[in-house]
Design a protein around this motif. Structure first.
Motif, PDB file in Angstrom:
ATOM      1  N   HIS A 230       0.828  -1.203   0.000  1.00  0.00           N
ATOM      2  CA  HIS A 230       0.000   0.000   0.000  1.00  0.00           C
ATOM      3  C   HIS A 230       0.863   1.253   0.000  1.00  0.00           C
ATOM      4  O   HIS A 230       0.522   2.258  -0.620  1.00  0.00           O
ATOM      5  CB  HIS A 230      -0.924   0.009   1.217  1.00  0.00           C
ATOM      6  CG  HIS A 230      -2.164  -0.791   1.009  1.00  0.00           C
ATOM      7  ND1 HIS A 230      -3.291  -0.282   0.398  1.00  0.00           N
ATOM      8  CD2 HIS A 230      -2.447  -2.081   1.303  1.00  0.00           C
ATOM      9  CE1 HIS A 230      -4.221  -1.221   0.351  1.00  0.00           C
ATOM     10  NE2 HIS A 230      -3.738  -2.310   0.890  1.00  0.00           N
ATOM     11  N   LEU A 231       1.974   1.206   0.684  1.00  0.00           N
ATOM     12  CA  LEU A 231       2.835   2.382   0.783  1.00  0.00           C
ATOM     13  C   LEU A 231       3.399   2.751  -0.574  1.00  0.00           C
ATOM     14  O   LEU A 231       3.465   3.916  -0.944  1.00  0.00           O
ATOM     15  CB  LEU A 231       3.974   2.111   1.763  1.00  0.00           C
ATOM     16  CG  LEU A 231       4.993   3.251   1.910  1.00  0.00           C
ATOM     17  CD1 LEU A 231       4.328   4.485   2.470  1.00  0.00           C
ATOM     18  CD2 LEU A 231       6.152   2.813   2.783  1.00  0.00           C
ATOM     19  N   TYR A 232       3.823   1.788  -1.366  1.00  0.00           N
ATOM     20  CA  TYR A 232       4.494   2.055  -2.634  1.00  0.00           C
ATOM     21  C   TYR A 232       3.585   1.893  -3.845  1.00  0.00           C
ATOM     22  O   TYR A 232       4.046   1.940  -4.969  1.00  0.00           O
ATOM     23  CB  TYR A 232       5.707   1.137  -2.794  1.00  0.00           C
ATOM     24  CG  TYR A 232       6.798   1.461  -1.819  1.00  0.00           C
ATOM     25  CD1 TYR A 232       7.615   2.561  -2.018  1.00  0.00           C
ATOM     26  CD2 TYR A 232       6.989   0.686  -0.680  1.00  0.00           C
ATOM     27  CE1 TYR A 232       8.611   2.874  -1.109  1.00  0.00           C
ATOM     28  CE2 TYR A 232       7.979   0.991   0.224  1.00  0.00           C
ATOM     29  CZ  TYR A 232       8.788   2.080   0.000  1.00  0.00           C
ATOM     30  OH  TYR A 232       9.766   2.392   0.900  1.00  0.00           O
TER      31      TYR A 232
ATOM     32  N   GLY B 111       4.236   8.229   1.936  1.00  0.00           N
ATOM     33  CA  GLY B 111       4.597   7.659   3.228  1.00  0.00           C
ATOM     34  C   GLY B 111       3.413   7.223   4.065  1.00  0.00           C
ATOM     35  O   GLY B 111       3.599   6.706   5.163  1.00  0.00           O
ATOM     36  N   ASN B 112       2.182   7.439   3.572  1.00  0.00           N
ATOM     37  CA  ASN B 112       0.987   7.092   4.334  1.00  0.00           C
ATOM     38  C   ASN B 112       0.240   5.932   3.688  1.00  0.00           C
ATOM     39  O   ASN B 112       0.411   5.642   2.503  1.00  0.00           O
ATOM     40  CB  ASN B 112       0.046   8.295   4.440  1.00  0.00           C
ATOM     41  CG  ASN B 112       0.598   9.358   5.366  1.00  0.00           C
ATOM     42  OD1 ASN B 112       1.513   9.098   6.152  1.00  0.00           O
ATOM     43  ND2 ASN B 112       0.066  10.554   5.280  1.00  0.00           N
ATOM     44  N   VAL B 113      -0.597   5.297   4.482  1.00  0.00           N
ATOM     45  CA  VAL B 113      -1.391   4.146   4.036  1.00  0.00           C
ATOM     46  C   VAL B 113      -2.859   4.451   4.280  1.00  0.00           C
ATOM     47  O   VAL B 113      -3.228   4.954   5.348  1.00  0.00           O
ATOM     48  CB  VAL B 113      -0.979   2.864   4.793  1.00  0.00           C
ATOM     49  CG1 VAL B 113      -1.881   1.702   4.422  1.00  0.00           C
ATOM     50  CG2 VAL B 113       0.472   2.520   4.525  1.00  0.00           C
TER      51      VAL B 113
ATOM     52  N   ASP C 246       4.532   3.078   9.544  1.00  0.00           N
ATOM     53  CA  ASP C 246       4.895   2.333  10.738  1.00  0.00           C
ATOM     54  C   ASP C 246       3.683   2.091  11.632  1.00  0.00           C
ATOM     55  O   ASP C 246       3.506   1.000  12.190  1.00  0.00           O
ATOM     56  CB  ASP C 246       5.987   3.083  11.516  1.00  0.00           C
ATOM     57  CG  ASP C 246       7.309   3.108  10.764  1.00  0.00           C
ATOM     58  OD1 ASP C 246       7.485   2.263   9.857  1.00  0.00           O
ATOM     59  OD2 ASP C 246       8.153   3.965  11.065  1.00  0.00           O
ATOM     60  N   ARG C 247       2.829   3.116  11.776  1.00  0.00           N
ATOM     61  CA  ARG C 247       1.624   2.931  12.586  1.00  0.00           C
ATOM     62  C   ARG C 247       0.660   1.973  11.906  1.00  0.00           C
ATOM     63  O   ARG C 247       0.007   1.160  12.565  1.00  0.00           O
ATOM     64  CB  ARG C 247       0.936   4.274  12.831  1.00  0.00           C
ATOM     65  CG  ARG C 247       1.715   5.228  13.707  1.00  0.00           C
ATOM     66  CD  ARG C 247       0.877   6.419  14.111  1.00  0.00           C
ATOM     67  NE  ARG C 247      -0.068   6.075  15.155  1.00  0.00           N
ATOM     68  CZ  ARG C 247      -0.970   6.932  15.654  1.00  0.00           C
ATOM     69  NH1 ARG C 247      -1.037   8.163  15.166  1.00  0.00           N
ATOM     70  NH2 ARG C 247      -1.800   6.556  16.604  1.00  0.00           N
ATOM     71  N   ALA C 248       0.560   2.068  10.576  1.00  0.00           N
ATOM     72  CA  ALA C 248      -0.333   1.167   9.848  1.00  0.00           C
ATOM     73  C   ALA C 248       0.103  -0.286  10.024  1.00  0.00           C
ATOM     74  O   ALA C 248      -0.731  -1.173  10.216  1.00  0.00           O
ATOM     75  CB  ALA C 248      -0.348   1.542   8.366  1.00  0.00           C
ATOM     76  N   VAL C 249       1.406  -0.526   9.957  1.00  0.00           N
ATOM     77  CA  VAL C 249       1.915  -1.889  10.155  1.00  0.00           C
ATOM     78  C   VAL C 249       1.564  -2.387  11.552  1.00  0.00           C
ATOM     79  O   VAL C 249       1.104  -3.518  11.736  1.00  0.00           O
ATOM     80  CB  VAL C 249       3.435  -1.941   9.916  1.00  0.00           C
ATOM     81  CG1 VAL C 249       4.000  -3.283  10.372  1.00  0.00           C
ATOM     82  CG2 VAL C 249       3.750  -1.713   8.447  1.00  0.00           C
TER      83      VAL C 249
END
Length: 338
Positions: free
Chosen positions: A193-195, A203-205, A242-245
């Motif tokens: 999702h990030l890329y 940088g967001n998801v 990082d928070r999404a993960v």
């Protein structure tokens, strides 16, 4: 100011190069017409005031947006207009005073200086823009290559875990490898999702899309079909990777735990994932309508690793978890800071 120099009408209106000169001359005529129109308005108020003053901004604008050809045409036409219509003798190229010749020569020199400076500025900005675009293209190529390698690494790790799980005969080992496999796949899904390029911002998801796909993958991995169903209701929100993960791993652990333990002795059930916007942040909840948690939990075979992971992921996601349980099921709610 640099963005002004980046605008090149010849490139935009004639990208192939054909007709570029026509665009430049047309733009020069347009700017000249505007300058003459404004000059007529000024003459109605203060006749013959500053006969060459409007030529300077006209040459500047024409050169910045239409290159030196447009600036040269604008400068020549505005100069001739001022000479013929404003300087005495009006409507004639004869000069009434010797001083007017000096004014005319000085205006010509100043027009040329403005044209030269504007053209040099435009070319400098153009070179800087081309260099920036080249660096951005190289960066995008590097990121694409990096993304491809990371995807391959995730795929390789997942394949190795799945192969080892299939080969082992021990049920506990199979369960541990299955848990590890779903965790790896959860991280890999956030990475995709990030890329992907469709994120709300770099940088967001998008959490709605991410959690919906994660729930579909969990349903397939845990065989939640028919009797036991998994539902996902999520608001759209752009969170850092990082928070999404961390949130994805929380959902992974809670859903996996509910699928394995909440419906003991039952053939049907429902698990629901919710992600909602709630001031000042968001609320994540995983609810099941199972048998609830026992009053005295039995020792887990994994030593409580799943709960420890959930606690760790909650801290990483900057949240606080609460658990409600009873005979009608269990609900875990994670309040996430903004």
């Amino acid at each position: 100011m640099g963005r002004i120099g980046e605008t090149d009408l010849a490139d935009r209106l004639a990208p192939s190069g054909r007709g570029a000169l026509l665009v430049q001359l047309s733009f020069g005529l347009l700017i000249t017409g505007l300058a003459i129109g404004l000059r007529a308005v000024i003459d109605a108020i203060a006749p013959a005031a500053g006969p060459f003053s409007l030529g300077f901004p006209a040459v500047l604008i024409a050169t910045l947006f239409g290159r030196w050809q447009a600036g040269l045409l604008t400068g020549a036409l505005t100069l001739l207009y001022s000479w013929y219509f404003i300087l005495p003798e009006q409507h004639s190229f004869l000069l009434k005073s010797p001083d007017d010749m000096g004014r005319l020569v000085l205006a010509t020199i100043n027009y040329a200086a403005v044209l030269l400076i504007a053209e040099l500025f435009r070319r400098a900005v153009r070179r800087a823009t081309q260099e920036r675009d080249r660096e951005l293209a190289e960066r995008d190529l590097f990121l694409a290559e990096f993304d491809h390698r990371v995807k391959n690494n995730f795929t390789l790790v997942a394949a190795l875990l799945d192969m080892q799980r299939r080969r082992t005969k021990d049920a506990e080992t199979q369960e541990a490898l299955s848990s590890a496999l779903t965790r790896v796949e959860s991280i890999a899904r956030a990475h995709r999702h990030l890329y992907r390029g469709g994120a709300a911002s770099p940088g967001n998801v998008d959490m709605a899309v991410y959690l919906e796909e994660l729930s579909a993958a969990l349903a397939e991995a845990l065989f939640l079909r028919g009797a036991i169903t998994l539902h996902c209701v999520c608001d759209h929100a752009a969170l850092p990777r990082d928070r999404a993960v961390s949130i994805g791993l929380i959902v992974n652990e809670l859903v996996t735990n509910a699928a394995k333990h909440a419906f003991a002795g039952r053939e049907s059930g429902r698990i629901e994932i919710r992600f909602e916007t709630a001031a000042p942040g968001w609320l994540l909840s995983v609810r099941d309508d199972g048998v609830g948690l026992p009053a005295e939990p039995k020792p887990r075979k994994d030593g409580g690793l799943g709960q420890k992971l959930v606690d760790g992921f909650v801290r990483q996601a900057r949240g606080t978890a609460t658990t409600e349980t009873g005979p009608l099921g269990t609900k875990v709610t994670v309040a996430l800071e903004a």
